[in-house]
Design an enzyme around this catalytic site. Sequence first.
Site, short mmCIF file in Angstrom:
data_model
loop_
_atom_site.label_atom_id
_atom_site.label_comp_id
_atom_site.label_asym_id
_atom_site.label_seq_id
_atom_site.Cartn_x
_atom_site.Cartn_y
_atom_site.Cartn_z
N ASN A 75 0.66 7.96 31.15
CA ASN A 75 1.15 7.04 29.90
C ASN A 75 2.97 6.89 30.60
O ASN A 75 3.71 7.30 31.11
CB ASN A 75 1.25 8.19 28.89
N LYS A 94 4.59 5.62 27.84
CA LYS A 94 5.40 5.45 26.96
C LYS A 94 6.17 4.24 26.82
O LYS A 94 5.35 3.18 26.83
CB LYS A 94 6.08 6.41 26.84
N HIS A 144 -1.60 11.73 20.52
CA HIS A 144 -0.10 12.41 21.54
C HIS A 144 0.75 13.41 20.14
O HIS A 144 1.21 12.96 19.46
CB HIS A 144 0.67 11.18 22.34
N GLU A 197 3.34 13.72 20.23
CA GLU A 197 4.92 12.36 19.90
C GLU A 197 4.59 11.52 18.88
O GLU A 197 5.56 11.36 17.65
CB GLU A 197 6.16 11.70 20.62
N GLU A 219 -1.90 19.36 25.73
CA GLU A 219 -0.25 18.96 26.94
C GLU A 219 0.66 19.88 25.83
O GLU A 219 0.89 19.81 24.61
CB GLU A 219 -0.04 17.92 26.58
N GLY A 228 8.62 16.47 28.78
CA GLY A 228 9.72 15.79 29.10
C GLY A 228 10.77 16.61 29.33
O GLY A 228 11.75 16.51 29.01
N SER A 253 5.50 17.48 32.04
CA SER A 253 5.77 17.72 33.61
C SER A 253 5.40 17.72 34.40
O SER A 253 5.81 18.61 35.41
CB SER A 253 7.23 19.07 32.79
P1 13P Z 1 5.96 13.63 31.00
O1 13P Z 1 5.20 13.98 32.04
O2 13P Z 1 7.47 13.31 31.14
O3 13P Z 1 5.95 15.99 30.58
O4 13P Z 1 4.99 14.14 29.46
C1 13P Z 1 4.32 14.31 29.69
C2 13P Z 1 3.44 13.54 28.78
O5 13P Z 1 3.53 13.49 27.83
C3 13P Z 1 2.55 12.79 28.53
O6 13P Z 1 1.60 12.00 27.79
#
Ligand code: 13P
Length: 265
Positions: free
Chosen positions: A10, A12, A101, A103, A174, A180, A219
């Site tokens: 992903n 982003k 997601h 976010e 997740e 992150g 992560s």
């Molecule tokens: P990270 O791997 O940067 O923690 O992000 C995970 C994520 O949100 C994948 O959709």
Amino acid sequence: MSRAMWVIGNWKQHHLPEAAMTCARTIADGVAAASAGAHRVSVGVAPPYLSLAAARTACRPVSDLWLFAQDVGAQDTGAHTGEVGPAMIAHAGCSGSIVGHSERRADYGDTDGLVRRKLHAVLSAGLHAVLCVGERLESRDAGTHESVVLTQLSLALSDLSPELVGPRLIIAYEPVWAIGTGRTATGEQAAAMHRCIRGWLGQTWATAGSDRSILYGGSVKPDNAGALVAAGDIDGFLVGGASLEAPSLLAIVRATATAPVVQAP
Ligand code: 13P
């Protein structure tokens, strides 16, 4: 019995078209070698909308790399400023989309109801969906993480039949506190949640639940991917930061393909 294993990057809000094309090409070139382990791993990337066309040049049907959108509108067309619906992402070459997601849920108003509508729309269009669920740190600390995740799941999947969904629904657990942050869930924490999700799916959808791929995200890095798979019942990963560089994503694919897989029935 073995479930499909996936590693999906992903991206982003990263990678303008040129960078997306270069990264996707390098991943596509390395996919066959990296995923040739004890078990087959399907590999995908989810670039921003702007860079889908550029990344597409490296993706299926030319290579084994799958293309996903990061989000999808709940309707195909109409007066919906800023939206990109299922038919549009399909036209852009996507095989499916990430939906729900954290976010989007936290920052852009994706309620459980909207996540459900997006999920229905993308699956009804014959596309794949990577449905994200996951608890915040407060819920984990309060011990309510399983009920939070099962509530997200049941609201998103309400009124969906296993027949409509087929193998095209992938679930990604997740935990918000691991995204992150560099703080990965332990293999035990991730595996326990995956078993909980699978148990719920089994009760709700009988055998169609046990076939479902459940990915972990939060992560994930080349050096922790293998141990997470070996912890059991983890069918691959949704990867953020570590997917932005092709060698790092390919190393996660390699670790996933070569780890000892433990899949509970
Ligand atoms: P990270 O791997 O940067 O923690 O992000 C995970 C994520 O949100 C994948 O959709």
